[in-house]
Write a protein that holds these residues in place. Structure first.
Motif, PDB file in Angstrom:
ATOM      1  N   ARG A 393       0.843  -1.198   0.000  1.00 51.33           N
ATOM      2  CA  ARG A 393       0.000   0.000   0.000  1.00 51.33           C
ATOM      3  C   ARG A 393       0.877   1.246   0.000  1.00 51.33           C
ATOM      4  O   ARG A 393       0.436   2.323   0.331  1.00 51.33           O
ATOM      5  CB  ARG A 393      -0.905   0.006   1.238  1.00 51.33           C
ATOM      6  CG  ARG A 393      -1.840  -1.200   1.298  1.00 51.33           C
ATOM      7  CD  ARG A 393      -2.772  -1.107   2.481  1.00 51.33           C
ATOM      8  NE  ARG A 393      -3.617  -2.280   2.562  1.00 51.33           N
ATOM      9  CZ  ARG A 393      -4.537  -2.463   3.508  1.00 51.33           C
ATOM     10  NH1 ARG A 393      -4.715  -1.554   4.444  1.00 51.33           N
ATOM     11  NH2 ARG A 393      -5.260  -3.551   3.527  1.00 51.33           N
ATOM     12  N   ARG A 395       2.795   4.438  -0.832  1.00 52.01           N
ATOM     13  CA  ARG A 395       2.464   5.560  -1.693  1.00 52.01           C
ATOM     14  C   ARG A 395       3.478   6.672  -1.481  1.00 52.01           C
ATOM     15  O   ARG A 395       3.811   7.003  -0.351  1.00 52.01           O
ATOM     16  CB  ARG A 395       1.063   6.079  -1.364  1.00 52.01           C
ATOM     17  CG  ARG A 395       0.555   7.088  -2.377  1.00 52.01           C
ATOM     18  CD  ARG A 395      -0.862   7.481  -2.080  1.00 52.01           C
ATOM     19  NE  ARG A 395      -0.938   8.446  -0.993  1.00 52.01           N
ATOM     20  CZ  ARG A 395      -2.077   8.831  -0.436  1.00 52.01           C
ATOM     21  NH1 ARG A 395      -3.206   8.322  -0.823  1.00 52.01           N
ATOM     22  NH2 ARG A 395      -2.079   9.729   0.537  1.00 52.01           N
ATOM     23  N   GLU A 397       4.482  10.642  -1.853  1.00 56.65           N
ATOM     24  CA  GLU A 397       3.755  11.902  -1.813  1.00 56.65           C
ATOM     25  C   GLU A 397       4.696  13.063  -2.112  1.00 56.65           C
ATOM     26  O   GLU A 397       5.848  13.068  -1.674  1.00 56.65           O
ATOM     27  CB  GLU A 397       3.116  12.083  -0.425  1.00 56.65           C
ATOM     28  CG  GLU A 397       2.123  10.975  -0.105  1.00 56.65           C
ATOM     29  CD  GLU A 397       1.674  11.004   1.343  1.00 56.65           C
ATOM     30  OE1 GLU A 397       2.464  11.471   2.188  1.00 56.65           O
ATOM     31  OE2 GLU A 397       0.553  10.577   1.621  1.00 56.65           O
ATOM     32  N   HIS A 411      -0.177   4.660   4.577  1.00 56.69           N
ATOM     33  CA  HIS A 411       0.289   4.832   3.206  1.00 56.69           C
ATOM     34  C   HIS A 411       1.512   3.991   2.876  1.00 56.69           C
ATOM     35  O   HIS A 411       1.844   3.825   1.708  1.00 56.69           O
ATOM     36  CB  HIS A 411       0.597   6.309   2.940  1.00 56.69           C
ATOM     37  CG  HIS A 411      -0.613   7.176   3.014  1.00 56.69           C
ATOM     38  ND1 HIS A 411      -0.536   8.542   3.178  1.00 56.69           N
ATOM     39  CD2 HIS A 411      -1.924   6.885   2.961  1.00 56.69           C
ATOM     40  CE1 HIS A 411      -1.753   9.045   3.222  1.00 56.69           C
ATOM     41  NE2 HIS A 411      -2.605   8.062   3.102  1.00 56.69           N
TER      42      HIS A 411
END
Length: 742
Positions: A393, A395, A397, A411
């Motif tokens: 999961r 991610r 940014e 995240h």
């Protein structure tokens, strides 16, 4: 001590460092003397350069002077002809550390955790002329081999999270080459154009002054006396109207035109680059630490690009519609080839492979932390098996400029499953949110003092005691090594080990079920990952490894390409995954699953427990109130919803009566050898209280269960099922209170 001296025609530069000897020998021990060389380069005007009084040449490799986390005072003594001087960094904070007084520019620089190639730039004025001097070198690490370990760390991060290693506004940079594949991050665009902008602007001006044109034909109507030549297609028309002087003949004329495919491409490329430059310039100006000199330079470039766009030359150039075929003009012609080259470079991706272009990366401490997270995830995957499904999961940014950060908490969660069953999860930086001031970033886990921020959290799911029960382990990646060694082995910093003790003391588990407000210890163990070195046999004997068995807190040396010491962490995680919950909790210093009864909760539970002869040696002693511990039967946990709330046990044998009850002092887990159900719960008991009248309790003869009652339910049952049907008002609870007579 004086390390580096540069004798220039306009000044003399001195670089010092008071702790250099200690830094040098620390680097030699951790990295090796052969890996502490760097190439020095400088611009024109240098008469001589020396390191520790040893002369060096421009472009020559020599002993490294600059290391991470060290302070270097710098003195630049100018001649009387220099009127002004300043330090030329893109970071305003660095420039503010230097001051020019009299004819001396003095200040200091500390690279922190930034390693890589760097340039020390001095800007000074002689009259109205501004001059620049640049000294190039590498800033090395005292803990890791920059030429080997840094590259491995970046490669591993790139393989997992593309572009995550990059950053901006750093003091150091690294070589990279454009790639024909992949996308072009804005940071790459900016980095490439920074090196190309001067050549690009020069090429634009060259084309505008001497553009490539082509003949273009267009129809005009002329009288016979204006015709320069007579085309064959109007000869008959001319003969027919030879007496009509006013007759107009349609002919085609050719003129030189700027509206070519190549000039259209120039107009398009210039417009696109100017627009993107303006956008990224605003982002960089918003960074607080951006130096004024960098802002002035960016403003000058932006004005130049805008001025070129407004040149009258482009009024006669049409809209670019793409290149329908290869153009030799774009590939070879002066000016055009540079425009085309820059444009292609800006469209490409990148490879960190020591190319000619500059790229800045995150500091080594941050890179090491991310790399450790990736390494732990790989080890967990290896130990769980190849058939385990990995649910990423993760991610990335945007951090507000144009670089990426790894998402935190949910995240960055990695779930490991097999056949749909969750086996483990790994979380990077599970930091709390503003709404969760007491949080740790993990479900059902709290800190009631200050927010706790471990780097890496590993939770292993165990179903052998309680379905979905999770064992929590914390890892903190520290890019630091203690100054002392232990039998030739690097040791982790003391404060980092102490931090793991604080984590374990401060982080609690709370089920958050209705009515369950009991806090329980959550963290089983805490471990430091640090870039230490040493022989694996000696490392295994080190105190920070021995403490793993004693208090479940310790450290693991972890560095790129160190396969032998990595195996220590592999074997440890393998044991954690393979151990049963009872083994883990029995070895732990009271954690979740262990319980001490120093204070009795309001909802204290009384358990009527059927004694199993298989695991309790002296049944009669248990029934008579002489036991010090009682082991629950194989069916015990089916009725016991929350073992940790059990404070009193009333033992009973099949067909027997409740004679009295014990007070529980501790609940633990026990592995019973050769039993059908090997994992049991063991209660330490004391303070036997005998009921005045034994009570019946009907059950199947072989059902070794534990039936939980509230205090009122227990004494109500004893009253109703008393063997002698007369007042039992003298039945006394362990707390000294009498039971209800209702």
């Amino acid at each position: 001590m004086e390390l580096l001296t540069i004798q220039h025609e306009d000044f003399t530069m001195y670089v010092e460092c008071s702790k250099y000897e200690a830094i040098w020998w620390k680097a030699v021990r951790n990295v090796g003397r052969e890996n502490l060389l760097t190439t020095y380069t400088w611009t024109d005007g240098v008469k001589s350069a020396t390191i520790n009084d040893e002369p060096i040449e421009n472009g020559e490799q020599a002993k490294a002077v600059f290391f991470d986390n060290a302070e270097y005072p710098i003195w630049v003594e100018f001649g009387s002809h220099v009127s002004k001087a300043q330090f030329g960094s893109m970071l305003q904070a660095d420039n503010d550390r230097f001051s020019f007084r009299g004819h001396t520019l003095a200040g200091f620089i500390n690279y922190g955790n930034e390693i890589g190639r760097s340039e020390l730039q001095i800007v000074y004025n002689i009259g109205k002329e501004q001059r620049h001097f640049k000294l190039g070198y590498e800033v090395l690490s005292t803990k890791l081999n920059y030429h080997e370990h840094w590259k491995k760390i970046v490669e591993d991060i790139e393989a997992e999270y593309r572009m995550l290693a990059l950053d901006y506004m750093k003091r150091t940079f690294h070589g990279f080459s454009p790639d024909t594949k992949g996308d072009t991050p804005e940071l790459i665009w900016w980095s490439i154009f920074a090196g190309e902008q001067e050549k690009f602007i020069k090429a634009c001006r060259s084309i505008i002054e001497r553009p490539r044109r082509r003949l273009r034909g267009y129809e005009v109507y002329l009288r016979a006396d204006k015709l320069k030549r007579v085309p064959t297609n109007i000869e008959n028309e001319l003969a027919e109207h030879r007496k009509e002087q006013a007759h107009l003949y349609c002919v085609e004329e050719h003129v030189q035109s700027n509206d070519t495919q190549e000039n259209r491409f120039l107009k398009y490329a210039l417009g696109q680059i100017a627009a993107k430059y303006e956008m990224l310039k605003k982002r960089i100006e918003a960074i607080k630490n951006t130096s004024e000199s960098l802002k002035r330079e960016m403003n000058d470039v932006e004005k130049t690009l805008t001025y070129l766009q407004r040149n009258p030359f482009f009024r006669t150039v049409g809209r670019f519609k793409g290149l329908n075929q290869e153009s030799l003009v774009l590939q070879r012609a002066t000016g055009y080839s540079q425009i085309y080259r820059t444009w292609n470079l800006l469209r490409r991706a990148y490879l960190l492979n020591d190319g000619m272009y500059r790229l800045q990366s995150k500091d080594i401490a941050t890179l090491y932390e991310i790399w450790c997270f990736i390494e732990v995830s790989h080890i967990v995957k290896e130990q769980l098996g190849l058939d385990v499904d990995v649910d990423h999961r993760n991610r990335m940014e945007m951090n507000g400029v144009f670089t990426w950060e790894l998402g935190k908490g949910e995240h960055s969660r990695i779930l490991f499953r097999k056949d749909g069953v969750e086996l483990a999860e790994l979380v990077y930086n599970p930091k709390h949110t503003e709404k969760d001031n007491d949080g740790v970033g993990i479900e059902n886990v709290e800190s009631h003092t200050v927010p706790q921020k471990p780097d890496i959290v590993l939770q292993l799911t165990k179903d052998d005691i309680e379905k979905g029960m999770k064992m929590t382990y914390l890892f903190d990646a520290k890019y630091r090594i203690n100054d002392r060694t232990e039998a030739g082995v690097d040791t982790p910093p003391d404060d980092a080990i102490n931090q793991m003790h604080r984590y374990r003391d401060a982080i609690y588990y709370k089920d958050n079920k209705e009515g369950d407000s009991l806090l329980k210890k959550e963290v089983i163990g805490g471990y430091i990952l640090f870039p230490g070195n040493g022989d694996p046999i000696e490392v295994a004997k080190a105190k920070f490894q021995q403490s793993l068995d004693e208090v479940n807190i310790g450290a693991f040396p972890l560095r790129p390409n160190d396969v032998k010491n990595r195996k220590l962490l592999e074997h440890f995680i393998e044991e954690l995954i393979g151990k049963a919950s009872t083994e883990i909790l029995n070895d732990s210093i009271p954690q979740k699953g262990l319980y001490y009864t120093s204070e009795e909760p309001k909802d204290a539970v009384y358990m009527i427990l059927t004694i199993d002869k298989e695991v309790n040696e002296d049944i009669q002693s248990v029934i008579n109130g002489l036991a010090s511990c009682i082991v629950m039967g194989k069916k015990g946990m089916e009725e016991a919803k929350d073992i940790q709330s059990v404070r009193y046990i009333a033992p009973i044998i099949p067909g027997g009566h409740i004679e009295g009850y014990y007070k529980v002092t501790k609940a633990n887990l026990k592995r019973v050898a050769d039993a059908e159900y090997p994992i049991r719960i063991m209660f330490n008991v004391t303070d036997w209280t005998k009921l005045e009248h034994p009570a019946r309790f009907g059950m199947a003869r072989a059902a070794y269960r534990g039936f939980c009652k509230t205090r009122d339910e227990f004494f109500a049952h004893c009253k109703e099922q008393a063997v002698h049907q007369y007042s039992i008002s003298r039945i006394v609870s362990s707390s000294g209170c009498r039971p209800s007579t209702q």
